[in-house]
Design an enzyme around this catalytic site. Structure first.
Site, PDB file in Angstrom:
ATOM      1  N   SER A 172     -10.142 -10.629  -1.050  1.00  0.00           N
ATOM      2  CA  SER A 172     -10.933 -10.007   0.100  1.00  0.00           C
ATOM      3  C   SER A 172     -10.231 -10.506   1.285  1.00  0.00           C
ATOM      4  CB  SER A 172     -12.385 -10.304   0.215  1.00  0.00           C
ATOM      5  OG  SER A 172     -12.517 -11.684   0.124  1.00  0.00           O
ATOM      6  N   HIS A 200     -13.270  -4.872  -3.845  1.00  0.00           N
ATOM      7  CA  HIS A 200     -12.567  -4.226  -3.063  1.00  0.00           C
ATOM      8  C   HIS A 200     -11.496  -3.312  -3.754  1.00  0.00           C
ATOM      9  CE1 HIS A 200     -14.000  -6.585   0.304  1.00  0.00           C
ATOM     10  NE2 HIS A 200     -14.103  -7.580  -0.405  1.00  0.00           N
ATOM     11  N   LYS A 231     -18.968  -1.036  -0.313  1.00  0.00           N
ATOM     12  CA  LYS A 231     -17.506  -1.081   0.111  1.00  0.00           C
ATOM     13  C   LYS A 231     -17.265   0.561   0.069  1.00  0.00           C
ATOM     14  CE  LYS A 231     -16.993  -5.852  -0.388  1.00  0.00           C
ATOM     15  NZ  LYS A 231     -18.360  -6.223  -0.889  1.00  0.00           N
TER      16      LYS A 231
END
Length: 381
Positions: A172, A200, A231
């Protein structure tokens, strides 16, 4: 000294230490006039009218909240639909929803590990994974970042019956990608289970956005797959996907699943719509990929201290806290919001600007960012 005064002094001392180190965090209310290069809305779906409408309709039909935990009476048909869709997307037998990615990681590690378990972490794993290990009471070791040889050495030394290898999919703060193939190979060589937190990567990487693991690596190779919904999918919450036995175990033993209110049904409806968009409209990923290529090409041409990431997370390594704060403030004054990341989130002397690109950005937005970064760089020379 009275007890209350002693407590206040303790808090004041902690504050003073962090402020002196220029590591005190402040919250800024999000400003709509700023060009945002700080959030994780990689595909721009958080403000997609279709996703917003789905959330509103879900709330209208089923209520603003779930009203109870999943195992009491807070589990709605929309939760079932979303869990089935997420399992199919990632090529798993089952999936189970959690309220946040942090709670998912805490729940998995607490439910699976104990004092007779050895957990092996990549050195750059997310804090929630490290905290989950601590909560479980398991023995925890950290291997060098993305170093499968170091991991193999540590696994070979372990005498624990149950061994668990844990890694982020996309890291991240650095934006680089785990070597899933090597992790699968080493884990199987040492009879260890493998857990990947693909927070992610999902929505961004893979032919259908199914992430670093996706359907390429099955449950027999990556038994535990964690993903977040806040996300690339633009909503909120998280899930764990795997075989039926794993999911049944988590619903019975993961305390962060059992003892919390279920995800609001409207959020599940929005996520179902976002997931459908990701799967049927690859143009969002393609636009994002073009942005990444363009930004990297121009940033390197400007001699900016760019990392090696090929994902939407593009760190600029600036070293000291003061320099990062100065650059972030200059960007803010120019109407651009970028994350200023300092210790303890990252190691000492590795402070950075964490730039995140999104399909919602225009080429003009990226040029504006690059021009301001170039001005900061020239001033620093």
């Amino acid at each position: 000294m009275p007890v209350s005064e002693a407590w206040h002094q303790r808090l004041a001392n902690a504050r003073a230490v962090r402020q002196h180190a220029r590591q005190w965090r402040t919250r800024r209310t999000r400003q709509p006039h700023l060009v945002n290069f700080a959030d994780n809305d990689y595909l721009g779906l958080a403000k997609d009218p279709r996703v917003q409408a789905a959330q509103a309709e879900g709330a209208r039909r089923f209520g603003a909240g779930a009203s109870a935990s999943h195992l009491v009476n807070g589990h709605h048909a929309l939760h079932d639909d979303l869990e089935e869709a997420l399992a199919a997307w990632t090529g798993r037998e089952r999936a189970v929803l959690f309220s946040t990615g942090y709670m998912a990681n805490l729940g998995v590690l607490q439910a699976l590990a104990d004092t007779h378990t050895a957990i092996f972490h990549d050195r750059l794993n997310h804090a929630s994974l490290l905290d989950g290990s601590a909560l479980s009471g398991a023995r925890s070791r950290r291997y060098h970042h993305n170093d499968s040889d170091d991991l193999s050495r540590l696994l070979a030394r372990s005498r624990c019956t149950h061994k668990l290898v844990v890694s982020d999919g996309v890291f991240s703060m650095d934006g680089d990608v785990a070597d899933i193939e090597a992790l699968v190979r080493v884990s199987q060589q040492h009879d260890a289970w493998l857990m990947i937190d693909d927070a992610h990567g999902l929505g961004v990487i893979g032919n259908n956005g199914s992430g670093c693991v996706g359907t390429r690596w099955g449950s027999d190779q990556v038994p535990i797959l964690v993903g977040t919904l806040g996300k690339a999918l633009g909503t909120a919450g998280a899930f764990v996907a795997g075989d039926a036995q794993l999911i049944d175990h988590l619903t019975q033993f993961a305390r962060s699943y059992i003892y919390t209110t279920a995800q609001p049904p409207g959020v599940s409806a929005a996520t179902l719509e976002a997931l459908a968009i990701v799967q049927r409209e690859p143009e969002h990923r393609l636009r994002l990929a073009r942005h990444i290529d363009y930004f990297r090409e121009e940033a390197l041409r400007l001699n900016l201290p760019l990392g090696e990431s090929r994902t939407p997370i593009q760190p600029l390594y600036l070293g000291g806290e003061s320099r990062v704060l100065q650059w972030a403030e200059q960007l803010y004054q120019a109407g651009i919001d970028v994350g200023a990341i300092r210790p303890p989130t990252v190691p000492r002397d590795e402070s950075r600007l964490r730039i995140t690109l999104s399909a919602r950005h225009s080429r003009r937005d990226i040029d504006r960012l690059l021009e301001t970064l170039a001005a900061c760089h020239l001033e620093a020379l």
